[in-house]
Design a protein around this motif. Structure first.
Motif, PDB file in Angstrom:
ATOM      1  N   TYR A   3       0.850  -1.182   0.000  1.00  0.00           N
ATOM      2  CA  TYR A   3       0.000   0.000   0.000  1.00  0.00           C
ATOM      3  C   TYR A   3       0.895   1.244   0.000  1.00  0.00           C
ATOM      4  CZ  TYR A   3      -3.399   3.545   1.259  1.00  0.00           C
ATOM      5  OH  TYR A   3      -4.177   4.674   1.250  1.00  0.00           O
ATOM      6  N   PHE A   4       0.590   2.197  -0.922  1.00  0.00           N
ATOM      7  CA  PHE A   4       1.394   3.420  -1.050  1.00  0.00           C
ATOM      8  C   PHE A   4       0.550   4.643  -0.703  1.00  0.00           C
ATOM      9  CE2 PHE A   4       3.426   0.387  -3.847  1.00  0.00           C
ATOM     10  CZ  PHE A   4       4.778   0.629  -3.678  1.00  0.00           C
ATOM     11  N   ASP A   5       1.185   5.593  -0.071  1.00  0.00           N
ATOM     12  CA  ASP A   5       0.605   6.918   0.149  1.00  0.00           C
ATOM     13  C   ASP A   5       1.764   7.909   0.149  1.00  0.00           C
ATOM     14  OD1 ASP A   5      -0.895   9.107   0.681  1.00  0.00           O
ATOM     15  OD2 ASP A   5      -1.539   8.497   2.683  1.00  0.00           O
ATOM     16  N   VAL A  10       1.397   9.094  -5.406  1.00  0.00           N
ATOM     17  CA  VAL A  10       1.103   7.683  -5.654  1.00  0.00           C
ATOM     18  C   VAL A  10       0.340   7.184  -4.434  1.00  0.00           C
ATOM     19  CG1 VAL A  10       2.055   5.388  -6.094  1.00  0.00           C
ATOM     20  CG2 VAL A  10       3.225   7.411  -7.011  1.00  0.00           C
ATOM     21  N   LYS A  11      -0.898   6.720  -4.644  1.00  0.00           N
ATOM     22  CA  LYS A  11      -1.716   6.317  -3.500  1.00  0.00           C
ATOM     23  C   LYS A  11      -2.587   5.128  -3.874  1.00  0.00           C
ATOM     24  CE  LYS A  11      -4.781   8.131   0.080  1.00  0.00           C
ATOM     25  NZ  LYS A  11      -5.440   9.340   0.630  1.00  0.00           N
ATOM     26  N   GLY A  12      -2.539   4.066  -3.030  1.00  0.00           N
ATOM     27  CA  GLY A  12      -3.398   2.913  -3.257  1.00  0.00           C
ATOM     28  C   GLY A  12      -2.641   1.612  -3.158  1.00  0.00           C
ATOM     29  N   TRP A  13      -3.349   0.515  -3.461  1.00  0.00           N
ATOM     30  CA  TRP A  13      -2.807  -0.835  -3.319  1.00  0.00           C
ATOM     31  C   TRP A  13      -2.147  -1.316  -4.597  1.00  0.00           C
ATOM     32  CZ3 TRP A  13      -2.491  -3.274   1.233  1.00  0.00           C
ATOM     33  CH2 TRP A  13      -3.302  -2.819   2.274  1.00  0.00           C
ATOM     34  N   PRO A  45      -1.583   1.221  -7.766  1.00  0.00           N
ATOM     35  CA  PRO A  45      -2.064   2.411  -7.047  1.00  0.00           C
ATOM     36  C   PRO A  45      -2.412   3.553  -7.985  1.00  0.00           C
ATOM     37  CG  PRO A  45       0.309   2.181  -6.820  1.00  0.00           C
ATOM     38  CD  PRO A  45      -0.168   0.924  -7.489  1.00  0.00           C
ATOM     39  N   ALA A  46      -3.177   4.509  -7.457  1.00  0.00           N
ATOM     40  CA  ALA A  46      -3.499   5.710  -8.225  1.00  0.00           C
ATOM     41  C   ALA A  46      -2.241   6.548  -8.408  1.00  0.00           C
ATOM     42  CB  ALA A  46      -4.576   6.515  -7.507  1.00  0.00           C
ATOM     43  N   ILE A  47      -2.126   7.158  -9.586  1.00  0.00           N
ATOM     44  CA  ILE A  47      -0.971   8.001  -9.910  1.00  0.00           C
ATOM     45  C   ILE A  47      -1.484   9.354 -10.376  1.00  0.00           C
ATOM     46  CG2 ILE A  47       1.033   8.290 -11.423  1.00  0.00           C
ATOM     47  CD1 ILE A  47       1.164   5.262 -11.693  1.00  0.00           C
ATOM     48  N   PRO A  88      -6.395   6.327 -11.922  1.00  0.00           N
ATOM     49  CA  PRO A  88      -7.029   5.944 -10.656  1.00  0.00           C
ATOM     50  C   PRO A  88      -6.522   4.574 -10.223  1.00  0.00           C
ATOM     51  CG  PRO A  88      -8.534   5.562 -12.472  1.00  0.00           C
ATOM     52  CD  PRO A  88      -7.324   6.247 -13.056  1.00  0.00           C
ATOM     53  N   GLU A  89      -6.828   4.175  -9.005  1.00  0.00           N
ATOM     54  CA  GLU A  89      -6.421   2.859  -8.528  1.00  0.00           C
ATOM     55  C   GLU A  89      -7.064   1.783  -9.411  1.00  0.00           C
ATOM     56  OE1 GLU A  89      -5.710   0.991  -4.156  1.00  0.00           O
ATOM     57  OE2 GLU A  89      -7.770   1.566  -4.612  1.00  0.00           O
ATOM     58  N   GLY A  90      -6.237   0.857  -9.890  1.00  0.00           N
ATOM     59  CA  GLY A  90      -6.735  -0.177 -10.800  1.00  0.00           C
ATOM     60  C   GLY A  90      -5.667  -0.577 -11.790  1.00  0.00           C
TER      61      GLY A  90
END
Length: 826
Positions: A259-261, A301-304, A311-313, A345-347
């Protein structure tokens, strides 16, 4: 006191001995434990060349090192190397060593490591090597192993890691990486001071390098919680090439997912700072420049991250009203504006979008505007791009140093392209929107890859979704001029999918120097020594072209030949140059050529030609054709006209000379008004034929047929007159230039020498002999053959006539017959 000293010495000796002996005693059990642990937990071939223990290097801990460690896949990845490490070392405490089962990894040192991560077209990954087991088995195994991680020191030297995804044709690389991290342990939490550098970060998609020659550096205070596998950045600076970015946030690895944030931002909002993003290999171009204007780069960068979930970029790069000016340059690039975003988006990666909504720059009154957007890059890339503006390359060259590249002239045009890659793949070009036009004026370009300046006096291009139309192009390079118009089709598949470019053109020229054009592009084989200006070298016909040129050239030079009125068709296809019904005037005659020239990797082209030459001057043919010089050296002493038709094939050298042993084919040649001057060959038969007949030998017009076989020539029998004597000629010439030629003469009696005629006069029945058969054998090396005479047929003829004489005639001549026969045949 003496006993104390002795006691201390004994203790020191025992400690030193223990430091040396203990690793030897425990190396075996630990080696067994390491191998057993690895083999039980992975489904791969794991090998290492050596296993070392040392108390001296890390006292009071024990240094454990694996050397030459390799991990090689099995099953569908059999033979693929996942990991190759020269040295992997760690430290464990003495208490863990003597405890037997449990030990804690406190440090990690990695040297010269290569990690190759790979996902095949089916989505299987080569790093999934852990053996499957139930949760209870995993828990039990974890408890039994007693292995814990409590890193306080990390050292990495020369680590290269690549990730290749065959399904998406994507390659990600972190090469030549070095990392130093040291920290303090506080329970399960370690506070690191981290300093690292990635020598080259690269990203390739579908064989196109989108990121290359990019250096990443990081200096950070990192908090690591090994219990929860949480990592948080404190005060951190990231460098993208030389561009500094403030980095903050955290990432977690709770299981096999991450997981990134994370957030990053350029700390200074100016154009000069943003230019530090330029790769190091191009930084020299940015020396001695002055800039103004605002600019920035930021993102998050946020998400799994798990399997196909990314993750979302969000990244944003911008430039506002900037200028760029090189020191000492009278011109500058101004009003530089840019707004670009890369978002997802995350995906999956197919959700990625690239959008450069605005890009502008201008030099004086010459503006340039562009925009670009891309979506669905993995499944079916959708693109929308446009360009418009004027570029004055003369002024541009004064602003931006271009090393050895010379550019001049004005380009004025616009172009817009919109569509999807699937439409191009299916050749549904009506679904592609493309429109544009370009005008060239006084354009000149010269690069180190070119031997001549290429000039475009004027030219106009129009573009639509199906074709690029060249309505007029007035160009020149060296001494050659071009007037070209035509059309290129299939250009989108050519540029985007490496397909074949097709085109049809009409070429007109007042003069073309094929010697210069054949060597227009510099190659690795280009001769650097001084050579004659008319030297011609084999050239490579480009691949992925299907072009047709209808040519009308008033005058041209090739090798040493002056050629006029060239008309015909030239086709370029499959790395082959084909000439079709190419007619020209040369050597004061006419030449028609059909045939092909095909490039090879060794730069020794194959050729297959059908040539028809009509009434060319023989001296000019000898000077112009190496083939004539090789096979008919007597042409150097000849005058007259030559006509021939040749159908032959073979291979050429790098200097466009025929490789003799490769030559196969057939043909014929005929002559008109042929005369051979002062020939040493004919001079050797002057004892039989009058000398005045042999000085400048006249040969009646004839036609001769021949075959080429592996470079050997077989000349079929033909008849003509040489020096007014009937003769039949046939023979062979080998590839080694060894000649075997026979000329069967029927010599007129009145043309025999006076001595021979006098000798014949004494023989009875000689009045009936008006023709003498003489065979001339010419054999040996073609440049200096030996000539011999065969008079066996002449002897038989004389004997037959003598036999027909009466008894009285024989008695009257018997006294002189023997002497005269000796004179005649010796």
């Amino acid at each position: 006191m003496k006993k104390v000293v002795i006691t201390i010495a004994v203790i020191v000796f025992v400690l030193i001995a223990a430091l040396i002996i203990v690793p030897v005693l425990f190396k075996g059990p630990l080696l067994k434990k390491v191998k057993t642990t690895i083999n039980e937990q992975v489904n791969a071939e794991v090998e290492f060349t050596d296993f070392n223990l040392s108390l001296l290097r890390s006292f009071p801990n024990v240094m454990v090192e694996l050397e030459g460690l390799t991990v090689i896949g099995r099953d569908q990845f059999a033979g693929d190397t996942l990991v190759a490490i020269q040295s992997l070392a760690t430290d464990i405490s003495l208490s863990d060593l003597f405890g037997g089962e449990d030990f804690t990894i406190q440090s990690l040192r990695l040297t010269d490591a290569h990690v190759h991560l790979k996902a095949n077209a089916s989505g299987q990954v080569n790093w999934d090597i852990a053996k499957s087991s139930s949760v209870e088995e995993e828990t039990a195994s974890s408890e039994e192993s007693g292995m814990a991680i409590s890193l306080q020191e990390i050292k990495v030297r020369d680590l290269s890691m690549t990730y290749a995804d065959e399904a998406s044709a994507m390659v990600l690389g972190l090469l030549n990486t070095n990392l130093d991290a040291s920290g303090k342990l506080d329970g399960t939490i370690t506070h690191f001071d981290l300093d690292g550098e990635v020598g080259e970060f690269k990203f390739t998609y579908d064989s196109v390098d989108y990121v290359a020659n990019t250096v990443l550096k990081v200096r950070s205070q990192l908090m690591a919680d090994y219990d929860k596998m949480n990592f948080e950045f404190g005060e951190t600076t990231l460098h993208l090439n030389e561009l500094p970015l403030d980095l903050s946030g955290r990432f977690e690895m709770p299981s096999d997912s991450m997981y990134f944030d994370l957030q990053f931002k350029q700390p200074q909002s100016d154009f000069e700072t943003l230019l530090a993003m330029v790769p190091q290999s191009y930084q020299s171009y940015l020396e001695d420049i002055k800039t103004t204007g605002q600019a920035g780069f930021e993102g998050s960068v946020k998400g799994w991250f798990y399997d196909e979930l990314y993750p979302a970029i969000s990244t944003h790069i911008y430039v506002n009203n900037a200028t760029l000016n090189y020191a000492g340059s009278p011109e500058k690039v101004e009003k530089i504006t840019l707004d670009g975003k890369i978002e997802k988006p995350e995906g999956g990666l197919d959700l990625l979008t690239v959008n450069v909504s605005k890009a502008h720059a201008q030099i004086r009154e010459n503006p340039v505007d562009a925009r670009f957007s891309l979506s669905h890059p993995m499944s079916d890339p959708a693109f929308d791009a446009s360009f418009s503006g004027k570029i004055d390359f003369t002024r541009l060259a004064e602003i931006i140093p271009m090393d050895s590249i010379q550019l001049q002239g004005l380009l004025d045009g616009k172009l817009s392209v919109k569509g999807r890659m699937s439409a191009i793949e299916k050749e549904n070009y009506e679904q592609i929107s493309s429109d544009g036009a370009f005008n060239f004026k006084d354009f000149k370009v010269k690069t180190p890859a070119m031997t001549q300046v290429f000039e475009i006096n004027s030219g106009q291009l129009k573009v639509n979704n199906k074709a690029i139309t060249l309505s007029s192009l007035d160009a020149k390079t060296g001494q050659s001029d071009f007037h070209l118009n035509g059309q290129l089709s299939n250009y989108l598949p050519y540029f985007l999918m490496d397909k074949t470019l097709k085109g049809t053109f009409k070429l007109q020229s007042d003069y073309m120097d094929f010697n210069e054009l054949a060597n227009l592009m510099v190659t690795e084989d280009t001769v650097t020594t001084t050579v004659a200006n008319d030297t011609v070298y084999a050239f490579q016909v480009p691949a992925k072209l299907d072009l047709v040129f209808s040519s009308a050239i008033k005058r041209a030079t090739f090798d040493r030949m002056d050629i006029r009125n060239i008309e015909g068709t030239i086709e370029v296809k499959d790395q082959m140059l084909a000439l079709k019904k190419l007619n020209m005037d040369m050597l004061q005659g006419q030449l028609t050529v059909d045939g092909s020239y095909k490039s090879t990797e060794e730069n020794k082209p194959f050729f297959d030609f059908n040539m028809r030459i009509n009434k060319v001057q023989i001296p000019a043919a000898y000077q112009s054709f190496g083939m004539v010089q090789r096979y008919v050296p007597i042409a150097a002493r000849s005058q007259g006209l030559l006509s021939t038709e040749l159908k032959f094939n073979g291979q050429l050298t790098e200097q466009l000379k025929i490789i003799p042993s490769s030559l196969d084919g057939r043909g014929f040649f005929n002559t008109q008004d042929l005369q051979i001057l002062d020939s040493p060959t004919f001079d050797q038969i002057k004892n039989f034929i009058k000398k005045e007949k042999l000085k400048n030998v006249r040969i009646d017009d004839f036609t001769a047929y021949f075959n080429f076989e592996d470079g050997n020539i077989k000349l079929k029998p033909f008849k003509t007159k040489i020096a007014d004597q009937d003769v039949s000629i046939h023979g062979n010439l080998t590839v080694e230039q060894m000649l075997d030629l026979k000329m069967d003469f029927q010599v007129n009696r009145e043309d025999l020498t006076t001595d021979i005629n006098n000798a014949l006069g004494f023989l009875p029945g000689s009045q009936n002999i008006q023709i003498i058969p003489i065979t001339v054998d010419i054999a040996g090396n073609l440049t200096s053959p030996k000539v011999s005479l065969d008079l066996s047929d002449a002897k038989k003829q004389v004997q037959e006539e003598v036999k027909k004489s009466t008894k009285k005639e024989l008695e009257n001549a018997v006294k002189n017959v023997g002497d005269q026969l000796k004179k005649l045949f010796n």
